[in-house]
Every structure is written in structure tokens, then in C-alpha cells.
Design a protein around this motif. Structure first.
Motif, PDB file in Angstrom:
ATOM      1  N   LEU A  48       5.434   4.018  -2.593  1.00 51.51           N
ATOM      2  CA  LEU A  48       5.421   5.480  -2.497  1.00 51.51           C
ATOM      3  C   LEU A  48       5.121   5.856  -1.052  1.00 51.51           C
ATOM      4  O   LEU A  48       4.098   5.467  -0.499  1.00 51.51           O
ATOM      5  N   THR A  49       6.024   6.586  -0.453  1.00 44.78           N
ATOM      6  CA  THR A  49       5.897   6.936   0.964  1.00 44.78           C
ATOM      7  C   THR A  49       5.828   8.439   1.149  1.00 44.78           C
ATOM      8  O   THR A  49       6.458   9.198   0.416  1.00 44.78           O
ATOM      9  N   VAL A  50       5.064   8.841   2.156  1.00 45.30           N
ATOM     10  CA  VAL A  50       4.995  10.248   2.552  1.00 45.30           C
ATOM     11  C   VAL A  50       5.141  10.316   4.067  1.00 45.30           C
ATOM     12  O   VAL A  50       4.501   9.549   4.795  1.00 45.30           O
ATOM     13  N   ILE A  51       5.997  11.200   4.527  1.00 45.42           N
ATOM     14  CA  ILE A  51       6.148  11.436   5.966  1.00 45.42           C
ATOM     15  C   ILE A  51       5.492  12.768   6.302  1.00 45.42           C
ATOM     16  O   ILE A  51       5.533  13.703   5.493  1.00 45.42           O
ATOM     17  N   GLY A  52       4.893  12.858   7.475  1.00 50.77           N
ATOM     18  CA  GLY A  52       4.086  14.015   7.836  1.00 50.77           C
ATOM     19  C   GLY A  52       4.857  15.263   8.208  1.00 50.77           C
ATOM     20  O   GLY A  52       4.621  15.855   9.270  1.00 50.77           O
ATOM     21  N   LEU A  53       5.764  15.679   7.343  1.00 48.36           N
ATOM     22  CA  LEU A  53       6.436  16.974   7.484  1.00 48.36           C
ATOM     23  C   LEU A  53       5.716  17.971   6.581  1.00 48.36           C
ATOM     24  O   LEU A  53       6.282  18.554   5.653  1.00 48.36           O
ATOM     25  N   GLN A  54       4.426  18.158   6.870  1.00 51.59           N
ATOM     26  CA  GLN A  54       3.537  18.903   5.976  1.00 51.59           C
ATOM     27  C   GLN A  54       3.775  20.401   5.991  1.00 51.59           C
ATOM     28  O   GLN A  54       3.220  21.119   5.141  1.00 51.59           O
ATOM     29  N   SER A  55       4.612  20.898   6.900  1.00 53.49           N
ATOM     30  CA  SER A  55       4.867  22.342   6.930  1.00 53.49           C
ATOM     31  C   SER A  55       5.471  22.830   5.616  1.00 53.49           C
ATOM     32  O   SER A  55       5.315  23.998   5.253  1.00 53.49           O
ATOM     33  N   ARG A  56       6.155  21.949   4.903  1.00 49.83           N
ATOM     34  CA  ARG A  56       6.739  22.325   3.617  1.00 49.83           C
ATOM     35  C   ARG A  56       5.680  22.772   2.614  1.00 49.83           C
ATOM     36  O   ARG A  56       5.964  23.561   1.709  1.00 49.83           O
ATOM     37  N   ALA A  57       4.464  22.220   2.751  1.00 50.60           N
ATOM     38  CA  ALA A  57       3.404  22.501   1.779  1.00 50.60           C
ATOM     39  C   ALA A  57       2.612  23.758   2.097  1.00 50.60           C
ATOM     40  O   ALA A  57       1.792  24.190   1.286  1.00 50.60           O
ATOM     41  N   VAL A  58       2.831  24.369   3.262  1.00 48.18           N
ATOM     42  CA  VAL A  58       2.089  25.564   3.662  1.00 48.18           C
ATOM     43  C   VAL A  58       2.355  26.689   2.655  1.00 48.18           C
ATOM     44  O   VAL A  58       3.515  26.969   2.324  1.00 48.18           O
ATOM     45  N   PRO A  59       1.310  27.342   2.142  1.00 45.93           N
ATOM     46  CA  PRO A  59       1.516  28.384   1.127  1.00 45.93           C
ATOM     47  C   PRO A  59       2.522  29.459   1.533  1.00 45.93           C
ATOM     48  O   PRO A  59       3.345  29.875   0.705  1.00 45.93           O
ATOM     49  N   ALA A  60       2.456  29.929   2.767  1.00 40.51           N
ATOM     50  CA  ALA A  60       3.385  30.973   3.203  1.00 40.51           C
ATOM     51  C   ALA A  60       4.825  30.493   3.154  1.00 40.51           C
ATOM     52  O   ALA A  60       5.737  31.245   2.767  1.00 40.51           O
ATOM     53  N   ILE A  61       5.057  29.237   3.526  1.00 50.71           N
ATOM     54  CA  ILE A  61       6.411  28.683   3.485  1.00 50.71           C
ATOM     55  C   ILE A  61       6.885  28.546   2.042  1.00 50.71           C
ATOM     56  O   ILE A  61       8.032  28.873   1.700  1.00 50.71           O
ATOM     57  N   LYS A  75       0.828  -1.211   0.000  1.00 51.48           N
ATOM     58  CA  LYS A  75       0.000   0.000   0.000  1.00 51.48           C
ATOM     59  C   LYS A  75       0.863   1.264   0.000  1.00 51.48           C
ATOM     60  O   LYS A  75       1.966   1.289   0.557  1.00 51.48           O
ATOM     61  N   HIS A  76       0.342   2.328  -0.613  1.00 58.26           N
ATOM     62  CA  HIS A  76       0.939   3.643  -0.434  1.00 58.26           C
ATOM     63  C   HIS A  76       0.765   4.028   1.034  1.00 58.26           C
ATOM     64  O   HIS A  76      -0.240   3.675   1.661  1.00 58.26           O
ATOM     65  N   ILE A  77       1.735   4.784   1.576  1.00 55.13           N
ATOM     66  CA  ILE A  77       1.724   5.068   3.013  1.00 55.13           C
ATOM     67  C   ILE A  77       1.951   6.543   3.284  1.00 55.13           C
ATOM     68  O   ILE A  77       2.876   7.152   2.737  1.00 55.13           O
ATOM     69  N   TYR A  78       1.105   7.104   4.146  1.00 57.02           N
ATOM     70  CA  TYR A  78       1.346   8.406   4.759  1.00 57.02           C
ATOM     71  C   TYR A  78       1.479   8.136   6.255  1.00 57.02           C
ATOM     72  O   TYR A  78       0.526   7.700   6.893  1.00 57.02           O
ATOM     73  N   CYS A  79       2.663   8.375   6.794  1.00 54.76           N
ATOM     74  CA  CYS A  79       2.887   8.173   8.231  1.00 54.76           C
ATOM     75  C   CYS A  79       3.188   9.502   8.887  1.00 54.76           C
ATOM     76  O   CYS A  79       3.975  10.303   8.367  1.00 54.76           O
ATOM     77  N   GLU A  80       2.570   9.735  10.018  1.00 53.24           N
ATOM     78  CA  GLU A  80       2.874  10.940  10.782  1.00 53.24           C
ATOM     79  C   GLU A  80       4.344  10.950  11.191  1.00 53.24           C
ATOM     80  O   GLU A  80       4.953   9.916  11.432  1.00 53.24           O
ATOM     81  N   TRP A  81       4.897  12.138  11.256  1.00 51.92           N
ATOM     82  CA  TRP A  81       6.261  12.359  11.735  1.00 51.92           C
ATOM     83  C   TRP A  81       6.261  12.317  13.262  1.00 51.92           C
ATOM     84  O   TRP A  81       5.331  12.810  13.873  1.00 51.92           O
ATOM     85  N   PRO A  82       7.305  11.728  13.888  1.00 51.69           N
ATOM     86  CA  PRO A  82       8.443  11.065  13.277  1.00 51.69           C
ATOM     87  C   PRO A  82       8.099   9.657  12.805  1.00 51.69           C
ATOM     88  O   PRO A  82       7.187   9.029  13.333  1.00 51.69           O
ATOM     89  N   LEU A  83       8.856   9.173  11.831  1.00 49.94           N
ATOM     90  CA  LEU A  83       8.549   7.886  11.221  1.00 49.94           C
ATOM     91  C   LEU A  83       8.735   6.750  12.204  1.00 49.94           C
ATOM     92  O   LEU A  83       7.827   5.939  12.423  1.00 49.94           O
ATOM     93  N   GLY A  84       9.907   6.654  12.808  1.00 51.12           N
ATOM     94  CA  GLY A  84      10.194   5.587  13.756  1.00 51.12           C
ATOM     95  C   GLY A  84      10.558   6.146  15.112  1.00 51.12           C
ATOM     96  O   GLY A  84      10.741   7.351  15.282  1.00 51.12           O
ATOM     97  N   ASN A  85      10.655   5.270  16.084  1.00 51.16           N
ATOM     98  CA  ASN A  85      11.096   5.667  17.417  1.00 51.16           C
ATOM     99  C   ASN A  85      12.621   5.661  17.420  1.00 51.16           C
ATOM    100  O   ASN A  85      13.262   4.710  17.859  1.00 51.16           O
ATOM    101  N   GLY A  86      13.187   6.719  16.866  1.00 49.78           N
ATOM    102  CA  GLY A  86      14.629   6.828  16.743  1.00 49.78           C
ATOM    103  C   GLY A  86      15.118   6.566  15.340  1.00 49.78           C
ATOM    104  O   GLY A  86      14.389   6.128  14.450  1.00 49.78           O
TER     105      GLY A  86
END
Length: 362
Positions: free
Chosen positions: A119-132, A91-102
Motif C-alpha cells: 500500500l503506497t501513498v504519495i505526498g499529494l496531500q492537497s487533495r485532502a484539504v477540506p476546501a479542495i 512496509k506500507h509507504i508514505y513518500c513525499e512528492w515527487p516520488l522519484g527523480n524523474g
């Protein structure tokens, strides 16, 4: 794109605050299933959000043929088992940050995903914020000229004198959800994605508050996660960088990021230390200007209808727009598990610099 969300509660939680409203605002996604190991909570959440399928076993959701994208929103110590299962299920995966425990867990999960072509996505979504994104483009366009230095000061939001019961696990360092990963991690990721990675790092990371008080009960519990993190160093561009994050919400500065260059300056501010949760204000000045002016984000960056969406959900919707492009067009806009490895490696370098007192090459 059919989404299954692991770790949904009708009462509270990041999935209900951000992910579900964001996905429901976008026509390219459909939430088809949720899971929660507590049957009552799972059923209540399905009813509250009008989701057709409910699972009481997370693995059943992962293996469901109706689910294309698995969204992992549980606590960090549970990430490894679920992400591994989703990878093995193809499956495609979106995992909240942080990915692992360490760092070690993160590296293992990324290697497994690479071997399986996921295809993986990690939840560092601040990059997508319009202002950023706008700030990043301003830097690229030469608004400030050559970047000479940058300074970022922020609040941890939690990790202060008071903590809600639901977040109590995060103040225990062994759970891998401390401030160095959470608010600090999101903020430093944005800084590095915008201006470049650190070349050398010096750091202080300590635990000043030994306890925190639970809001609901008044009980004091131990706090072992860092509540003071100060990092300084040189970026690969040669710019000098300084970051200081403090636990809790402060009466003064909760988020201020300065970028100083040969031709101008930018200052980005917010009311809290997480750049994807609180609205950002951009001020700038360059050339012959002597004072700062507010720089409004141009309409070309504002591609999500904001009606009824809180900032956290709105910014998450921008992340999902990126994800949809990655899946359908083949772009690589979203932060991936590769990026999670990079950020975990940086955090490991910060901890080593703080522990040893020696600057680290990164």
C-alpha cells in the motif's frame, strides 16, 4: 499504526513542520521511531518530539519490526534507495512528492510496489484539504453547471530572487525538486483531480532567473530549475484550461483559481502557491446572483481538531485520516504511486511540449 519517519531534524524541515504535529494530533497513529544519518540531529529530534526510538541508519528504521508505516521525507535524490528498501521490507509507504527523480525512477518504484502488493501513498496531500474537497463536491453537484474553462495563477514560493540555504538544492534542475514538481505540481494535481486530466497540452517552461541569492550568506548560486511555467490545453471534459506559475513570492497574485461554468463561477484564492500550506478562501456565484459571495466550508469536512495546528500540519492531518481509512477499511482515498506515475507522465509531456513547441496528446 506505528510510524517511522526518515529525515527528521529538530531545527527545521517538512517532517517537523507538518508530519509530526499532524500525526500527534491523531489517536490512530503513534510515531515510534525516527532516523537521521547525523547522530546528533537524530538524538536532538527524538528528544524534541518525545519519540522512543532513534536510528542513525535509515535502513535500520525500515527493517525495524516495530515500524508499520515508513514515512520518507528526505530530499528527492534519496527517495529511490529508501522507497525500494521499504518495499522489499514489506512496509506500507508514505513518500513525499515527487516520488522519484524523474519519470523513469517513478515508474520503476511503482512497478516494484505493485509486484510486492505494497500500500503506497504519495505526498499529494492537497487533495485532502477540506476546501479542495468542498470545491470538488460543488462541481459534482452542478453548482457551476458544465465547466467551460478554468484558469490558475500561482507563485512558486521559492525559485525567486532569494532562497534559503536549506532549499538551495531545489533550484538545481538535476535534483528533481524544481517548481514544475513542487508548487506547480501540487496545484496542477488538484486542478486535474477536481476537473479531469488534460487531453491536449501546450506549454512554455523556461528559466528566466539564472541565479538566486542565498538569504543567510548573500551568495549568488546558479538556478537551472524553471521559474516560469505556462500551460494551456483542453481537459477530457472539453473545458479549456490555462495555468501560469511564477518563481518566488509575488506582490500581487500568489494563488487564484477560477472555474467558470454554464450556471456559475468559483474563485479560490490564497496567499501562496501551495494549496496545502496556505488557507484557501472560496467565493462563488450561480443562478441569478450577480456578485460573488464567500462560501464557508461546511462542518462535515472539518473532522480534525485544529487547536494549535498550523495550516500545513492541519491539512496533513486530513491526509493521514484518509490513509488510516485506506489501511483499515480498504478505501482508496489517498493519492498512490499510481497517481505519482500519472503526474510525472504529465510533467514529462509538459516538458516535451515546451521543448518541441508542439502540443502533446495526454
Amino acid at each position: 499504526m506505528r510510524v517511522g519517519i526518515i529525515g527528521v531534524s529538530a531545527e527545521r524541515g517538512w517532517a517537523s513542520i507538518a508530519h509530526i504535529p499532524a500525526l500527534k494530533a491523531l489517536p490512530d497513529f503513534e510515531i515510534v521511531a525516527i532516523s537521521n544519518r547525523n547522530p546528533e540531529k537524530a538524538t536532538a529530534a527524538a528528544d524534541a518530539y518525545n519519540i522512543p526510538q532513534v536510528f542513525h541508519n535509515n535502513l535500520d528504521l525500515i527493517n525495524s519490526p516495530d515500524v508499520d508505516l515508513v514515512l520518507v521525507t528526505v530530499k528527492v535524490p534519496e527517495h529511490r534507495e529508501l522507497v525500494e528498501a521499504a518495499i522489499n521490507a514489506g512496509k506500507h509507504i508514505y513518500c513525499e512528492w515527487p516520488l522519484g527523480n524523474g519519470f523513469a525512477e517513478t515508474l520503476e518504484l511503482n512497478d516494484l510496489a505493485d509486484k510486492n502488493g505494497i500500500l503506497t501513498v504519495i505526498g499529494l496531500q492537497s487533495r485532502a484539504v477540506p476546501a479542495i474537497r468542498y470545491v470538488k463536491d460543488l462541481i459534482k453537484s452542478g453548482y457551476v453547471g458544465e465547466v467551460l474553462s478554468t484558469t490558475l495563477t500561482g507563485s512558486g514560493i521559492i525559485y525567486g530572487a532569494l532562497t534559503e540555504q536549506a532549499m538551495a538544492y531545489a533550484v538545481d534542475a538535476k535534483n528533481g525538486a524544481g517548481m514544475i514538481y513542487a508548487t506547480f505540481g501540487h496545484a496542477v494535481d488538484v486542478l486535474c483531480d477536481t476537473l479531469g486530466e488534460f487531453k491536449t497540452i501546450g506549454a512554455t517552461a523556461i528559466n528566466r532567473r539564472k541565479t538566486t541569492t542565498l538569504v543567510e550568506s548573500g551568495e549568488q548560486i546558479p538556478m537551472t530549475a524553471y521559474d516560469q511555467i505556462a500551460v494551456n490545453g483542453v481537459l477530457t471534459s472539453g473545458a479549456v484550461a490555462s495555468i501560469h506559475y511564477r518563481g518566488g513570492m509575488l506582490r500581487g497574485t500568489n494563488f487564484q483559481w477560477e472555474i467558470n461554468g454554464t450556471e456559475g463561477d468559483l474563485i479560490i484564492t490564497a496567499d501562496g502557491g501551495h494549496p496545502a500550506i496556505f488557507p484557501l478562501t472560496i467565493k462563488g456565484s450561480n443562478g441569478e446572483q450577480t456578485g460573488l459571495e464567500v462560501l464557508e466550508v461546511p462542518g462535515q469536512y472539518l473532522t480534525v481538531e485544529a487547536d494549535g495546528l498550523y495550516p500545513a500540519a492541519l491539512n496533513m492531518a486530513y491526509q493521514y485520516q484518509w490513509l488510516h481509512k485506506d489501511l483499515t477499511v480498504g478505501t482508496r482515498l489517498s493519492a498512490s504511486f499510481d497517481d505519482a506515475v500519472l503526474r510525472h507522465r504529465m510533467i514529462a509531456a509538459i516538458e516535451l511540449a515546451a521543448e518541441s513547441g508542439n502540443r502533446q496528446n495526454f
